[in-house]
Design a protein around this motif. Structure first.
Motif, PDB file in Angstrom:
ATOM      1  N   MET A 115      -1.893  62.896  41.172  1.00 10.63           N
ATOM      2  CA  MET A 115      -0.779  61.965  41.351  1.00 10.63           C
ATOM      3  C   MET A 115      -0.288  61.411  40.003  1.00 10.63           C
ATOM      4  SD  MET A 115       0.002  58.521  41.485  1.00 10.63           S
ATOM      5  CE  MET A 115      -1.130  57.261  41.988  1.00 10.63           C
ATOM      6  N   PHE A 116      -1.234  61.164  39.051  1.00 12.32           N
ATOM      7  CA  PHE A 116      -0.858  60.552  37.778  1.00 12.32           C
ATOM      8  C   PHE A 116       0.196  61.410  37.049  1.00 12.32           C
ATOM      9  CE2 PHE A 116      -4.907  57.849  36.802  1.00 12.32           C
ATOM     10  CZ  PHE A 116      -4.793  57.252  38.050  1.00 12.32           C
ATOM     11  N   GLU A 117      -0.038  62.739  36.996  1.00 18.02           N
ATOM     12  CA  GLU A 117       0.889  63.643  36.302  1.00 18.02           C
ATOM     13  C   GLU A 117       2.276  63.577  36.933  1.00 18.02           C
ATOM     14  OE1 GLU A 117       0.961  65.604  33.685  1.00 18.02           O
ATOM     15  OE2 GLU A 117      -1.091  65.200  33.028  1.00 18.02           O
ATOM     16  N   GLN A 118       2.298  63.626  38.284  1.00 14.67           N
ATOM     17  CA  GLN A 118       3.605  63.587  38.968  1.00 14.67           C
ATOM     18  C   GLN A 118       4.309  62.248  38.731  1.00 14.67           C
ATOM     19  OE1 GLN A 118       0.766  64.808  40.637  1.00 14.67           O
ATOM     20  NE2 GLN A 118       1.414  66.128  42.327  1.00 14.67           N
ATOM     21  N   LEU A 119       3.510  61.162  38.678  1.00 19.30           N
ATOM     22  CA  LEU A 119       4.107  59.838  38.427  1.00 19.30           C
ATOM     23  C   LEU A 119       4.732  59.800  37.023  1.00 19.30           C
ATOM     24  CD1 LEU A 119       4.671  56.900  39.251  1.00 19.30           C
ATOM     25  CD2 LEU A 119       2.391  56.303  38.399  1.00 19.30           C
ATOM     26  N   LYS A 120       4.014  60.332  36.076  1.00 17.77           N
ATOM     27  CA  LYS A 120       4.553  60.393  34.703  1.00 17.77           C
ATOM     28  C   LYS A 120       5.886  61.144  34.702  1.00 17.77           C
ATOM     29  CE  LYS A 120       3.517  63.672  32.001  1.00 17.77           C
ATOM     30  NZ  LYS A 120       2.833  64.740  31.360  1.00 17.77           N
ATOM     31  N   ASP A 121       5.927  62.287  35.399  1.00 17.18           N
ATOM     32  CA  ASP A 121       7.166  63.081  35.436  1.00 17.18           C
ATOM     33  C   ASP A 121       8.294  62.302  36.111  1.00 17.18           C
ATOM     34  OD1 ASP A 121       5.770  65.040  34.195  1.00 17.18           O
ATOM     35  OD2 ASP A 121       5.427  66.258  36.010  1.00 17.18           O
ATOM     36  N   LEU A 122       7.954  61.580  37.183  1.00 12.30           N
ATOM     37  CA  LEU A 122       8.980  60.790  37.876  1.00 12.30           C
ATOM     38  C   LEU A 122       9.557  59.735  36.931  1.00 12.30           C
ATOM     39  CD1 LEU A 122      10.392  59.821  40.618  1.00 12.30           C
ATOM     40  CD2 LEU A 122       8.586  58.099  40.663  1.00 12.30           C
ATOM     41  N   ILE A 123       8.667  58.999  36.238  1.00 11.29           N
ATOM     42  CA  ILE A 123       9.135  57.922  35.352  1.00 11.29           C
ATOM     43  C   ILE A 123       9.979  58.509  34.216  1.00 11.29           C
ATOM     44  CG2 ILE A 123       8.404  56.084  33.774  1.00 11.29           C
ATOM     45  CD1 ILE A 123       5.946  55.690  35.639  1.00 11.29           C
ATOM     46  N   VAL A 147       9.522  56.268  47.829  1.00 12.10           N
ATOM     47  CA  VAL A 147       9.408  57.612  48.402  1.00 12.10           C
ATOM     48  C   VAL A 147       8.228  58.347  47.753  1.00 12.10           C
ATOM     49  CG1 VAL A 147      10.584  59.853  48.557  1.00 12.10           C
ATOM     50  CG2 VAL A 147      11.839  57.741  49.049  1.00 12.10           C
ATOM     51  N   PHE A 148       8.117  58.215  46.437  1.00 11.60           N
ATOM     52  CA  PHE A 148       7.037  58.886  45.717  1.00 11.60           C
ATOM     53  C   PHE A 148       5.673  58.420  46.228  1.00 11.60           C
ATOM     54  CE2 PHE A 148       3.859  58.892  42.367  1.00 11.60           C
ATOM     55  CZ  PHE A 148       3.894  60.208  41.924  1.00 11.60           C
ATOM     56  N   PHE A 149       5.472  57.106  46.276  1.00  7.95           N
ATOM     57  CA  PHE A 149       4.137  56.604  46.631  1.00  7.95           C
ATOM     58  C   PHE A 149       3.808  56.822  48.099  1.00  7.95           C
ATOM     59  CE2 PHE A 149       4.510  54.162  42.595  1.00  7.95           C
ATOM     60  CZ  PHE A 149       3.368  54.686  42.004  1.00  7.95           C
ATOM     61  N   GLN A 150       4.834  56.883  48.943  1.00  8.66           N
ATOM     62  CA  GLN A 150       4.572  57.201  50.359  1.00  8.66           C
ATOM     63  C   GLN A 150       3.894  58.568  50.482  1.00  8.66           C
ATOM     64  OE1 GLN A 150       8.358  56.619  52.239  1.00  8.66           O
ATOM     65  NE2 GLN A 150       7.857  54.538  52.890  1.00  8.66           N
ATOM     66  N   ARG A 151       4.358  59.519  49.671  1.00 10.34           N
ATOM     67  CA  ARG A 151       3.782  60.877  49.703  1.00 10.34           C
ATOM     68  C   ARG A 151       2.291  60.848  49.415  1.00 10.34           C
ATOM     69  NH1 ARG A 151       6.862  63.733  45.303  1.00 10.34           N
ATOM     70  NH2 ARG A 151       5.021  65.053  45.164  1.00 10.34           N
ATOM     71  N   PHE A 152       1.861  59.894  48.591  1.00 11.05           N
ATOM     72  CA  PHE A 152       0.455  59.827  48.186  1.00 11.05           C
ATOM     73  C   PHE A 152      -0.295  58.690  48.887  1.00 11.05           C
ATOM     74  CE2 PHE A 152       2.712  61.956  44.776  1.00 11.05           C
ATOM     75  CZ  PHE A 152       1.899  63.042  44.523  1.00 11.05           C
ATOM     76  N   CYS A 153       0.357  58.070  49.885  1.00 11.85           N
ATOM     77  CA  CYS A 153      -0.260  56.995  50.681  1.00 11.85           C
ATOM     78  C   CYS A 153      -0.653  55.759  49.855  1.00 11.85           C
ATOM     79  CB  CYS A 153      -1.470  57.511  51.457  1.00 11.85           C
ATOM     80  SG  CYS A 153      -1.026  58.754  52.628  1.00 11.85           S
ATOM     81  N   TYR A 154       0.177  55.401  48.889  1.00 13.03           N
ATOM     82  CA  TYR A 154      -0.026  54.139  48.167  1.00 13.03           C
ATOM     83  C   TYR A 154       1.080  53.185  48.591  1.00 13.03           C
ATOM     84  CZ  TYR A 154      -3.285  56.385  44.938  1.00 13.03           C
ATOM     85  OH  TYR A 154      -4.357  57.040  44.385  1.00 13.03           O
ATOM     86  N   LYS A 155       0.774  51.875  48.537  1.00  8.69           N
ATOM     87  CA  LYS A 155       1.780  50.870  48.905  1.00  8.69           C
ATOM     88  C   LYS A 155       2.245  50.102  47.671  1.00  8.69           C
ATOM     89  CE  LYS A 155       1.212  49.879  53.728  1.00  8.69           C
ATOM     90  NZ  LYS A 155       0.104  50.653  54.254  1.00  8.69           N
ATOM     91  N   LEU A 156       3.492  49.650  47.757  1.00  7.58           N
ATOM     92  CA  LEU A 156       4.035  48.762  46.721  1.00  7.58           C
ATOM     93  C   LEU A 156       3.956  47.326  47.222  1.00  7.58           C
ATOM     94  CD1 LEU A 156       7.278  50.777  45.886  1.00  7.58           C
ATOM     95  CD2 LEU A 156       5.315  50.496  44.361  1.00  7.58           C
ATOM     96  N   VAL A 157       3.818  46.366  46.309  1.00  7.08           N
ATOM     97  CA  VAL A 157       3.960  44.960  46.701  1.00  7.08           C
ATOM     98  C   VAL A 157       5.387  44.797  47.220  1.00  7.08           C
ATOM     99  CG1 VAL A 157       3.996  42.572  45.862  1.00  7.08           C
ATOM    100  CG2 VAL A 157       2.293  44.182  44.967  1.00  7.08           C
ATOM    101  N   ASN A 158       5.509  44.236  48.423  1.00  2.21           N
ATOM    102  CA  ASN A 158       6.820  44.281  49.083  1.00  2.21           C
ATOM    103  C   ASN A 158       6.854  43.313  50.270  1.00  2.21           C
ATOM    104  OD1 ASN A 158       8.416  46.395  51.408  1.00  2.21           O
ATOM    105  ND2 ASN A 158       9.439  45.488  49.667  1.00  2.21           N
ATOM    106  N   ASN A 159       7.998  42.679  50.479  1.00  2.00           N
ATOM    107  CA  ASN A 159       8.193  41.915  51.720  1.00  2.00           C
ATOM    108  C   ASN A 159       9.217  42.670  52.551  1.00  2.00           C
ATOM    109  OD1 ASN A 159       8.897  40.251  53.778  1.00  2.00           O
ATOM    110  ND2 ASN A 159       9.033  38.394  52.543  1.00  2.00           N
ATOM    111  N   PRO A 160       8.767  43.447  53.550  1.00  2.64           N
ATOM    112  CA  PRO A 160       9.686  44.314  54.287  1.00  2.64           C
ATOM    113  C   PRO A 160      10.730  43.546  55.089  1.00  2.64           C
ATOM    114  CG  PRO A 160       7.502  44.333  55.301  1.00  2.64           C
ATOM    115  CD  PRO A 160       7.382  43.532  54.042  1.00  2.64           C
ATOM    116  N   GLU A 161      10.484  42.247  55.315  1.00  2.00           N
ATOM    117  CA  GLU A 161      11.437  41.473  56.124  1.00  2.00           C
ATOM    118  C   GLU A 161      12.497  40.771  55.281  1.00  2.00           C
ATOM    119  OE1 GLU A 161       8.801  39.075  58.411  1.00  2.00           O
ATOM    120  OE2 GLU A 161       7.934  40.918  59.237  1.00  2.00           O
TER     121      GLU A 161
END
Ligand SMILES: Cc1ncc(COP(=O)(O)O)c(C=O)c1O
Length: 384
Positions: A1-9, A292-306
């Protein structure tokens, strides 16, 4: 995941060698606005741009009034001062915050008590607040007292972490029921809304920061949002040198703080404000890419969905403290700035709490959170 994250950024910030966590975005418009202000000679604490900037922010936030200050820390300090917070008092806040929140409390002579945060939004938990008040406090003639220390609870200062709105309507209701004035630290939350209202407009005061790392900047700067005209006038008076109006004499009514935002910074703020809708849109796009990226790897972002967030700083929750350290090291090696959440305030000697409340969610999130580059990408060369 780290490599793909680097490429995304790298794909989000093409052509940049070192990718910063958050840096401001300027063009010729800001340079022209500041140059015009310099030409006017009104560069200090008096000038037409200050009032104009205040009106723009008050309208955007629908706060009624907005009082510009030299920075967000000064805005917090002034808010607490005007509420009458003083030595011997307690101010409730959260430990997961930038040190300025705690420092402003100490500047009044009061002591902090930290309420745990809620997840997934990472800000003060209303249930934990209510639990603390019911278990450890009592009301006496509209004053809330902490039973063990016999100190007055003089204010509550929740913070909208990373721009994600806290459950602020619930917090505001609890504060009302317990006669505790509410000051929202919305330093990171310009452009964030919840329950149809802008963050920072739920209590007596709310503050914003326009530091260079925020969603828009005045270089350094802050703002106090306030609905009450009398309080707004008082804030403005003490934010200056508290001079009594007179064409000649220098007489002052009290010890003014001289915390007023300079006109030079306000001129930069007006130019930046014109781009705020575009900045917010771009922030949304960056956030979507991370989500979208982190969903693929099952990680969550700090977020208030409401709520409707400004997505100031995208922060991912790793699976363990070890994995967090690995990601921070990996991104550093690849010239990508990332950072842990703020070191919890309750663990810092000078910011220690009056009580020893357990803060399991704060400790948990701190041990796993990594904030990722979230600047608005450059579109054009900065300025001539
Ligand atoms: C949560 C929080 N509170 C207060 C501040 C203080 O703002 P300033 O840096 O403008 O003093 C900041 C940011 O810098 C912040 O992130």
């Amino acid at each position: 995941m780290f490599e793909q994250l680097k490429d995304l950024i790298r794909s989000m910030y093409p052509g940049e060698n070192t990718i910063p966590l958050h840096r401001p975005s300027f063009s010729q418009e800001e340079a022209s606005a500041v140059a015009a202000c310099i030409n006017s000679t009104f560069v200090s604490s008096v000038g037409p741009e200050i009032g104009e900037f205040e009106k723009l922010i008050a309208k955007f936030c629908d706060s009624g009034y907005a009082i510009a200050t030299v920075n967000g820390t000064a805005a917090l300090h002034l808010s607490l001062h005007v509420l009458g917070v003083h030595s011997g008092d307690i101010v409730l806040t959260q430990s997961l915050s930038f040190a300025a929140t705690g420092h402003a409390i100490l500047q009044t002579g009061a002591k902090p008590v930290y309420i745990d945060i809620a997840l997934p939004e990472g800000s003060m938990c209303p249930e934990a607040l209510l639990h603390f008040l019911e278990e450890e406090c009592k009301q006496q003639e509209n004053i809330c007292i902490h039973k063990a220390s016999k100190r007055r609870i003089a204010a509550c200062v929740p913070m909208h972490s990373f721009g994600e709105p806290a459950k602020i309507a619930a917090i505001a209701e609890i504060c009302r029921n317990w006669s505790i004035p509410l000051v929202e630290d919305a330093a990171e939350a310009l452009g964030s809304f919840t329950e149809g209202k802008h963050c920072g407009t739920f209590g007596t005061f709310g503050i914003l920061s326009f530091n260079g790392n925020k969603i828009m900047t005045t270089g350094a700067g802050g703002m106090i949002l306030c609905k009450n005209e009398t309080l707004a006038k008082r804030l403005k008076h003490v934010s200056t040198t508290a001079k009594i109006p007179d064409p000649f004499e220098f007489r002052h009514s009290e010890a003014g703080f001289n915390y007023r935002l300079p006109n030079l910074n306000a001129s930069l703020g007006i130019a930046q404000y014109k781009k705020l809708p575009a900045f917010l849109n771009k922030k949304k796009t960056i956030h979507r890419e991370y989500r979208v990226f982190f969903q693929r790897f099952c990680y969550k972002l700090v977020n208030n969905p409401e709520a409707q967030s400004n997505h100031w700083l995208n922060t991912v929750i790793m699976n363990s403290a070890e994995e967090k350290e690995e990601l921070l090291q990996f991104l550093k090696v690849h010239d990508i700035q990332a950072r842990p959440a703020w070191y919890p305030l309750h663990r810092q000697q000078h910011l220690q709490s009056v009580t020893d409340l357990p803060l399991p969610q704060t400790d948990w999130l701190y041990s796993r959170a990594v904030s990722l580059p979230s600047s608005v990408p450059f579109e054009a060369p900065c300025y001539d």
